[in-house]
Design a protein around this motif. Sequence first.
Motif, PDB file in Angstrom:
ATOM      1  N   ASP A 246     -30.736 -40.296 -98.025  1.00  0.00           N
ATOM      2  CA  ASP A 246     -30.303 -41.054 -96.853  1.00  0.00           C
ATOM      3  C   ASP A 246     -29.302 -42.116 -97.289  1.00  0.00           C
ATOM      4  OD1 ASP A 246     -30.097 -41.780 -94.251  1.00  0.00           O
ATOM      5  OD2 ASP A 246     -32.123 -42.603 -94.050  1.00  0.00           O
ATOM      6  N   GLY A 247     -28.471 -42.547 -96.356  1.00  0.00           N
ATOM      7  CA  GLY A 247     -27.496 -43.585 -96.654  1.00  0.00           C
ATOM      8  C   GLY A 247     -26.401 -43.138 -97.594  1.00  0.00           C
ATOM      9  N   VAL A 248     -26.096 -41.822 -97.628  1.00  0.00           N
ATOM     10  CA  VAL A 248     -25.037 -41.335 -98.509  1.00  0.00           C
ATOM     11  C   VAL A 248     -23.670 -41.651 -97.913  1.00  0.00           C
ATOM     12  CG1 VAL A 248     -26.499 -39.490 -99.386  1.00  0.00           C
ATOM     13  CG2 VAL A 248     -24.978 -39.034 -97.457  1.00  0.00           C
ATOM     14  N   ARG A 249     -22.659 -41.686 -98.773  1.00  0.00           N
ATOM     15  CA  ARG A 249     -21.282 -41.927 -98.335  1.00  0.00           C
ATOM     16  C   ARG A 249     -20.518 -40.606 -98.379  1.00  0.00           C
ATOM     17  NH1 ARG A 249     -19.965 -45.709-102.942  1.00  0.00           N
ATOM     18  NH2 ARG A 249     -17.830 -45.559-102.150  1.00  0.00           N
ATOM     19  N   CYS A 250     -20.089 -40.143 -97.219  1.00  0.00           N
ATOM     20  CA  CYS A 250     -19.332 -38.895 -97.102  1.00  0.00           C
ATOM     21  C   CYS A 250     -17.850 -39.248 -97.055  1.00  0.00           C
ATOM     22  CB  CYS A 250     -19.762 -38.146 -95.836  1.00  0.00           C
ATOM     23  SG  CYS A 250     -18.995 -36.535 -95.627  1.00  0.00           S
ATOM     24  N   GLN A 251     -17.093 -38.814 -98.066  1.00  0.00           N
ATOM     25  CA  GLN A 251     -15.706 -39.243 -98.223  1.00  0.00           C
ATOM     26  C   GLN A 251     -14.738 -38.068 -98.147  1.00  0.00           C
ATOM     27  OE1 GLN A 251     -16.113 -40.920-102.173  1.00  0.00           O
ATOM     28  NE2 GLN A 251     -16.441 -42.993-101.357  1.00  0.00           N
ATOM     29  N   LEU A 252     -13.564 -38.330 -97.595  1.00  0.00           N
ATOM     30  CA  LEU A 252     -12.426 -37.421 -97.669  1.00  0.00           C
ATOM     31  C   LEU A 252     -11.394 -38.070 -98.581  1.00  0.00           C
ATOM     32  CD1 LEU A 252     -12.066 -36.282 -93.935  1.00  0.00           C
ATOM     33  CD2 LEU A 252     -12.853 -34.902 -95.862  1.00  0.00           C
ATOM     34  N   LEU A 253     -11.006 -37.339 -99.633  1.00  0.00           N
ATOM     35  CA  LEU A 253     -10.091 -37.888-100.641  1.00  0.00           C
ATOM     36  C   LEU A 253      -8.840 -37.033-100.723  1.00  0.00           C
ATOM     37  CD1 LEU A 253     -12.665 -38.530-103.531  1.00  0.00           C
ATOM     38  CD2 LEU A 253     -12.080 -40.057-101.629  1.00  0.00           C
ATOM     39  N   ARG A 254      -7.678 -37.679-100.807  1.00  0.00           N
ATOM     40  CA  ARG A 254      -6.421 -36.982-101.059  1.00  0.00           C
ATOM     41  C   ARG A 254      -6.196 -36.961-102.567  1.00  0.00           C
ATOM     42  NH1 ARG A 254      -3.335 -39.906 -98.302  1.00  0.00           N
ATOM     43  NH2 ARG A 254      -3.179 -38.651 -96.389  1.00  0.00           N
ATOM     44  N   THR A 255      -6.168 -35.760-103.148  1.00  0.00           N
ATOM     45  CA  THR A 255      -6.041 -35.633-104.601  1.00  0.00           C
ATOM     46  C   THR A 255      -4.666 -35.138-105.029  1.00  0.00           C
ATOM     47  OG1 THR A 255      -6.938 -33.390-104.525  1.00  0.00           O
ATOM     48  CG2 THR A 255      -8.513 -35.199-104.841  1.00  0.00           C
ATOM     49  N   GLY A 256      -3.793 -34.883-104.088  1.00  0.00           N
ATOM     50  CA  GLY A 256      -2.453 -34.408-104.383  1.00  0.00           C
ATOM     51  C   GLY A 256      -1.746 -34.099-103.081  1.00  0.00           C
ATOM     52  N   THR A 257      -0.509 -33.617-103.162  1.00  0.00           N
ATOM     53  CA  THR A 257       0.244 -33.274-101.958  1.00  0.00           C
ATOM     54  C   THR A 257      -0.448 -32.123-101.235  1.00  0.00           C
ATOM     55  OG1 THR A 257       2.284 -33.928-103.068  1.00  0.00           O
ATOM     56  CG2 THR A 257       2.496 -32.616-101.060  1.00  0.00           C
ATOM     57  N   TYR A 258      -0.920 -32.379-100.036  1.00  0.00           N
ATOM     58  CA  TYR A 258      -1.633 -31.397 -99.215  1.00  0.00           C
ATOM     59  C   TYR A 258      -2.898 -30.877 -99.892  1.00  0.00           C
ATOM     60  CZ  TYR A 258       3.060 -31.415 -97.200  1.00  0.00           C
ATOM     61  OH  TYR A 258       4.269 -31.798 -96.674  1.00  0.00           O
TER      62      TYR A 258
END
Length: 755
Positions: A246-258
């Motif tokens: 519980d209480g996890v952080r769900c992240q979207l990360l940009r790791t390069g172009t597109y």
Amino acid sequence: MNVFKSLGKLIWGDASNPELVQISSGQFYVYKPTGSKQRTRECVYIDSMATIRRTSQPFQYVLAINRVFEEGEETLQDDDQELDDEKVFLIDKDIMFKKGVFAGATTFSWKGLSNEDRGLEYEFVCDEETTVFTANNFEITMYQCMYERKYQKSHFSAEEEAIEEFQLHSTATNSSPPPAEGSSTAKKAVKKEKTVAVKYEEQEDEHTIDKPSVRHAPSKYEGVAEAVGELNLFDARTNLFMSQADGVRCQLLRTGTYSYWLVVRGTAGKELLAQPLESRMNAVFSSAHRSFIWNYFDDQNNVFSWLIRFPSEAALSEFQSIFGECMYEALNRESWGKVSSDDQDYLIKTYQSDVEMTESDREGSQDGDQESEVYSDEEDDSYDQDEDNEEYDEDEEDEGEVDGFQQDTAMNSQLAVGYKDRSFVVRGNKIGVFKHNDHDGLDFSTTIKNVSNSKGREINPSRVVLHEQDTAMVMMDPRDLDTAYKMDLEYGKIVEEWQLPGTSGVLNIIGDSKYSHLTDNKTMIGHSRNALFRIDPRLSGAKIVGDEFKQYAAKGNDFTCITTTDNGSIAVAGAKGDIKLRNVLTKNAKTALPGLGDPIIGIDVTANGRWVIATCKAYLLLIDVLNPTNKKLGFDASFPAKEKPQAIKLQLRPEHVASMKQGVSFTTARFNTGVNEEEKAIVTSTGPYVITWNFRRVKNGHYEYQIKQYADSVVADNFKFGQDRSIIVALPHDVTAVAKRNLTSPAEAFKVGKK
């Protein structure tokens, strides 16, 4: 041990599934009063299933009894009477629900509350195959639903005694009188049921859930979005999502172009899972349950299903919107900002259509005393089919192999279903011919051997299509895409070779209207990666009609498949998922629908041109192309900029994909076909599974599907011409016909303990 709570974890664990529990087979009866203390017992459905469902209203549930159709089944009502295929009851304490026994079979009985049902008592008699555990779960879930309706809160917060207030004592009909209230017999019966439930819970604790190996995101990244929620992992052995953190952080990360990654971190910042954004994630969002479900593939390509439950609908909505933009850029390799506002609106609607997959199939009434549901005539039972008078073993499939065709070392590659009484299966340079018998099955007829061209060179046919009233078959040779071959099926030989120069490689040839193969029409249409053209085999030399050849710029046009309506309008799809609709072959498209970024590998259309279904590897796109404003089809007139249609995204639920233990790879989805035959169903397959959707229910927003598993991967599939109850299935080394009614729900196919 709180038994009701422990069972609740098993049944209520998947909040995204509208169906809580189901008994798949039984008989449905009604008791009608005929006089003072007298009543008659009448059979309503001789074969039916009982389901407890969520509704869109919080803490409100319904009991649905659905008739299961069987071929050759006699109607249970007079010719001038109608019998609904589903009966729905609001679950409330006042229905006096109780479990009993009739002639040794488990029964459930209850009273009607609505005006039309008042004074009637209903009974569902379980088939002998219904297990004690299933019956107990069904009963206990009813009491939990009653509790939530009365107190307007989750039953998980209740003491066991509070839920037991809804439990009436079991009865036995035509067997023994019911035990007196408070008697030792009644207490023993309740205790016995609880012992079974506790035993199951203890067994459940004995195993630990299989977890995927952890992948790690690139060390260099830019944060795009983050949301906090509860992380759950699907356990195929219990068919439930199990809480992991519980209480996890769900992240979207940009790791390069597109390039984007989804990463979930624990409260201490530890990386719990990470994966790149890709279409095989099979992402599903449910606003009703504030959840995001997707598939995860580890380094060994094992598939798992994760679920994040967000604290609010607003948090989910914001995350979903950004996720859609990132997924678009990852698949299309272009900036979301370059997409026109009109196309952005179309794409956003398509991504948001996933929400509907998790809504309740039926909405319960808001009236506490009675049901007030009204259903469309089209919301019929998913097993609906024409009935006939033939009798045969309904559980067996009719395989059509004989040694001469089966023993070939090559594998089946193509299927063509005729409109008369033949189907054709390509295997290497042979074509197996199968006759449709009177039982909607297949009988082997003959083998066309040594398919070869005029120079005697062996051909392994591809892209086969029937032509000229099923007397001919047009095919391509994958080694020579500038030539098409016409085979005379009566003689079993190629009789014409059509030269098609200047196309840079023909990819598909089809009839120039949906049912042109039922006529002696000679012309056909075809396409290459960037050209559309008409073929007339009566021309001398090259067979392409000169003024009906349209070449497009290579950039932005990468056609992959084509289909036609009954009046000859054309839908062509491309490698980026775009679809173009036109009513004249050589003129510009009237409607252009942008793609999500995944190639479209197959496309079909209803005969009247209203509905288009496009197949991508991991999902289907179903689109109503009728403009509601001017009542014109997208083939004939452009949609106003702000009125593009909304595509319905049909896909398998991620947890079902996890149960299949392999990623999705759909074959071309098709409607059932037939002259003056309404399209009722959609069929496709992935791996060893054949899958169908009830098209009429899908149009009304109900996206449930049914499946059947085979021992080997399905090569191709299609409905028998003229109806939707029989499906022709080509496997690598077998050909078979399966009755649509023999497909089951995923819950049944993947139930715990299924062998």
